[in-house]
Design a protein around this motif. Structure first.
Motif, mmCIF file in Angstrom:
data_model
loop_
_atom_site.group_PDB
_atom_site.id
_atom_site.type_symbol
_atom_site.label_atom_id
_atom_site.label_comp_id
_atom_site.label_asym_id
_atom_site.label_seq_id
_atom_site.Cartn_x
_atom_site.Cartn_y
_atom_site.Cartn_z
ATOM 1 N N THR A 66 0.857 -1.310 -0.014
ATOM 2 C CA THR A 66 0.216 0.118 -0.035
ATOM 3 C C THR A 66 0.916 1.281 -0.038
ATOM 4 O O THR A 66 0.451 2.360 0.389
ATOM 5 C CB THR A 66 -0.800 -0.053 1.172
ATOM 6 N N GLY A 67 2.231 1.127 -0.335
ATOM 7 C CA GLY A 67 2.982 2.231 -0.478
ATOM 8 C C GLY A 67 4.330 2.328 0.532
ATOM 9 O O GLY A 67 5.376 2.853 -0.315
ATOM 10 N N PHE A 79 -4.918 -4.012 -2.758
ATOM 11 C CA PHE A 79 -3.700 -4.611 -2.097
ATOM 12 C C PHE A 79 -3.907 -6.009 -2.166
ATOM 13 O O PHE A 79 -3.011 -6.931 -2.556
ATOM 14 C CB PHE A 79 -3.405 -3.962 -0.721
ATOM 15 N N GLY A 99 -3.119 -3.212 9.985
ATOM 16 C CA GLY A 99 -3.240 -3.501 8.483
ATOM 17 C C GLY A 99 -3.084 -4.906 8.273
ATOM 18 O O GLY A 99 -3.878 -5.790 8.162
ATOM 19 N N LEU A 157 -0.947 -6.740 9.796
ATOM 20 C CA LEU A 157 -1.083 -7.213 11.273
ATOM 21 C C LEU A 157 0.401 -7.735 11.585
ATOM 22 O O LEU A 157 0.462 -8.536 12.382
ATOM 23 C CB LEU A 157 -2.110 -8.246 11.330
ATOM 24 N N ALA A 199 -3.010 6.469 8.515
ATOM 25 C CA ALA A 199 -2.950 5.253 9.040
ATOM 26 C C ALA A 199 -2.522 5.154 10.549
ATOM 27 O O ALA A 199 -3.158 4.442 11.620
ATOM 28 C CB ALA A 199 -2.132 4.281 8.376
HETATM 29 N N1 F0G Z 1 0.593 2.001 9.282
HETATM 30 C C1 F0G Z 1 1.355 2.471 8.030
HETATM 31 C C2 F0G Z 1 1.995 3.774 7.775
HETATM 32 C C3 F0G Z 1 1.531 1.306 7.186
HETATM 33 O O1 F0G Z 1 2.139 1.577 5.954
HETATM 34 C C4 F0G Z 1 1.147 -0.076 7.405
HETATM 35 C C5 F0G Z 1 1.162 -0.991 6.501
HETATM 36 C C6 F0G Z 1 0.391 -0.147 8.674
HETATM 37 C C7 F0G Z 1 0.300 0.907 9.543
HETATM 38 C C8 F0G Z 1 -0.042 -1.506 8.952
HETATM 39 O O2 F0G Z 1 0.965 -2.263 9.602
HETATM 40 O O3 F0G Z 1 0.349 -4.233 8.051
HETATM 41 O O4 F0G Z 1 2.053 -4.238 9.682
HETATM 42 O O5 F0G Z 1 -0.340 -4.071 10.226
HETATM 43 N N2 F0G Z 1 1.743 -0.914 5.238
HETATM 44 C C9 F0G Z 1 1.985 -1.985 4.286
HETATM 45 C C10 F0G Z 1 2.642 -1.350 3.081
HETATM 46 C C11 F0G Z 1 0.945 -2.891 4.221
HETATM 47 O O6 F0G Z 1 2.396 -2.283 2.043
HETATM 48 O O7 F0G Z 1 3.067 -0.515 3.069
HETATM 49 P P1 F0G Z 1 0.797 -3.924 9.461
#
Ligand code: F0G
Length: 451
Positions: A154-155, A203, A257, A259, A366
């Motif tokens: 997701t970036g 995603f 996200g 997790l 997020a």
């Molecule tokens: N916060 C941010 C800024 C994130 O980029 C993500 C996840 C999460 C929280 C959630 O964390 O997936 O470990 O529960 N980003 C992923 C990505 C999926 O592709 O950059 P998580």
């Protein structure tokens, strides 16, 4: 003990979280039951890694802060005794980790707690917590001889992977959902030289495609199912506890996200307890957006028995994930630590993000779910006013400036189902003011602002 004996003793292996079978070092799922894998170390209760006691480990990690060695200057590799072994020349580091803990006095007041802190992982080299995991997994990829690495994202993962691949001389392939990630994140992976593909799906769709690709091609998967990423992400919790003088806070609140981050932080705390570095576990709670709430639904509707995947939608695009890979690991962490799950609305996320911004710190949407979720947990009595709370802020405020600008201009929710509720945000909005280039006009504005 000789150095080689210490190495054999600290050697880690991959084990299935479901059936407990061990797996080869570059696998992601168990060959027997398809569950996720995790890295385990020989028992640490009797003897710490390399025979070091908890006191010796604390001193060693602190002393490395003044070293000139690149691995010691990394906030991840400084803790290498609790990481899988990677040969020194293979380590790819951009001096990740070492992120600050800030007090949030105004947010504390509005949430109704006395002590509120932010562990700001957005202060990593590419602006998100992903760097702490990526340094370990990308280094492993290089050590294992891979020439290509890839991720669906997701970036933030893609930005981080592209940077570490570039630094480590690896090629990288990024799959992202078309139009559903922030421009800043997309621009990072382009700038760092990744082959960047926007797929006309979300995603979860990108993950499905990539899982097939890595089975057919000699490409190493750097999504968060990668157990080496989890190990690197673990170090943020070791660092946090070090910053707290090894005295655990009562609560740690993490956005959810895919997790993996909550899983990593929970694994770290479990290991810290085994190593005698801390005496009790903080409660770890996971907050999701209402529109991307598979873990919340899974726990509330099935008691955690079976994942309820959802079609995810939220403006906090980083956590726009409906089918989280690491849900079982996160569930275990929540249960073990006595934490909980909660979901927050788009309006609550926007308000919380602006509050964190107004503290002079800021974060991406997020990350702001943590403050929004905390408010609910205080109202419910789960978090008591006299308990200490740490919010894990996962991404930098500049990661999604389009969101921030729209918020302050007042058009974030225009033509959306939330438009009618968005009036509550008006007092927090600071739209840019266009003025004639005149001294009087600026002074007049200053005088009216002072009233
Ligand atoms: N916060 C941010 C800024 C994130 O980029 C993500 C996840 C999460 C929280 C959630 O964390 O997936 O470990 O529960 N980003 C992923 C990505 C999926 O592709 O950059 P998580």
């Amino acid at each position: 003990m000789s150095e080689s004996a210490a190495q054999t003793e600290s050697a880690s292996e991959l084990r299935c979280i479901g059936c407990g079978q061990t797996a080869l070092p570059d696998r992601f799922r168990c060959e027997h039951c398809r569950d996720l894998l995790e890295i385990i170390y020989p028992p640490w209760e009797d003897r710490g890694p390399g025979g070091l006691s908890s006191v010796a480990l604390k001193r060693l990690w602190r002393d490395r802060r003044s070293s000139l060695d690149p691995a010691d200057q990394s906030g991840v590799w400084r803790f290498r005794e609790i990481l899988p072994e990677i040969a020194r020349p293979q380590i790819i580091t951009i001096r990740e980790g070492n992120t600050p803990v800030y007090e949030l006095p105004h947010c504390a007041k509005s949430a109704g707690v006395d002590q509120l802190y932010a562990k700001h992982q957005g202060m990593n080299p590419t602006g998100s917590f992903k760097d702490t995991g990526m340094t370990v997994a990308a280094s492993f990829a290089r050590q294992a001889g891979y020439k290509w690495v890839a991720c669906a994202s997701t970036g933030n993962t893609s930005a981080s992977m592209a940077a570490y691949a570039a630094r480590g001389g690896l090629h990288s392939l990024v799959l992202i959902p078309d139009g559903k990630i922030s421009w800043s994140k997309l621009s990072q992976s382009l700038d760092y030289g990744a082959i960047t593909c926007q797929l006309k799906t979300d995603f979860d769709g990108c993950v499905r495609v990539l899982n097939e690709v890595v089975q057919r091609m000699p490409v190493y998967l750097l999504n968060s199912v990668n157990p080496y990423r989890v190990e690197g992400q673990k170090t943020s919790a070791f660092e946090l506890l070090e910053q707290f003088g090894w005295e655990p806070p009562d609560h740690i609140i993490v956005p959810g996200g895919n997790l993996a981050n909550s899983s990593a932080i929970g694994k770290a705390l479990r290991e810290m307890k085994q190593l005698g570095l801390i005496s009790r576990l903080p409660k770890i709670s996971v907050i999701q957006a209402e529109g991307a709430n598979p873990l919340v639904r899974t726990i509330r509707e099935t008691g955690g028995e079976q994942l309820i995947a959802v079609h995810a939608d939220t403006m906090a695009t980083a956590i726009r994930i409906g089918n989280p890979a690491s849900w079982k690991k996160a569930l275990r962490v929540i249960r073990e630590s006595g934490g909980t799950v909660e979901q927050v609305s788009e309006i609550e996320i926007a308000a919380a993000k602006a509050e964190i911004g107004a503290e002079g710190i800021g974060c991406e949407p997020a990350s702001a779910v943590t403050l929004a979720g905390l408010k609910k947990l205080v109202t419910q009595g789960f978090v008591k006013p006299n308990e200490s709370v740490v919010l894990v802020l996962t991404g930098h405020v500049l990661k999604d400036s389009e969101y921030t600008l729209k918020f302050h201009r007042g058009d974030l929710f225009t033509d959306s189902q939330f438009q009618k509720d968005a009036d509550v945000l008006k007092p927090q909005q600071r739209a840019p003011i266009t003025l004639e280039p005149s001294v009087e006009a600026v002074i007049e504005l200053l005088q009216s602002a002072e009233k």
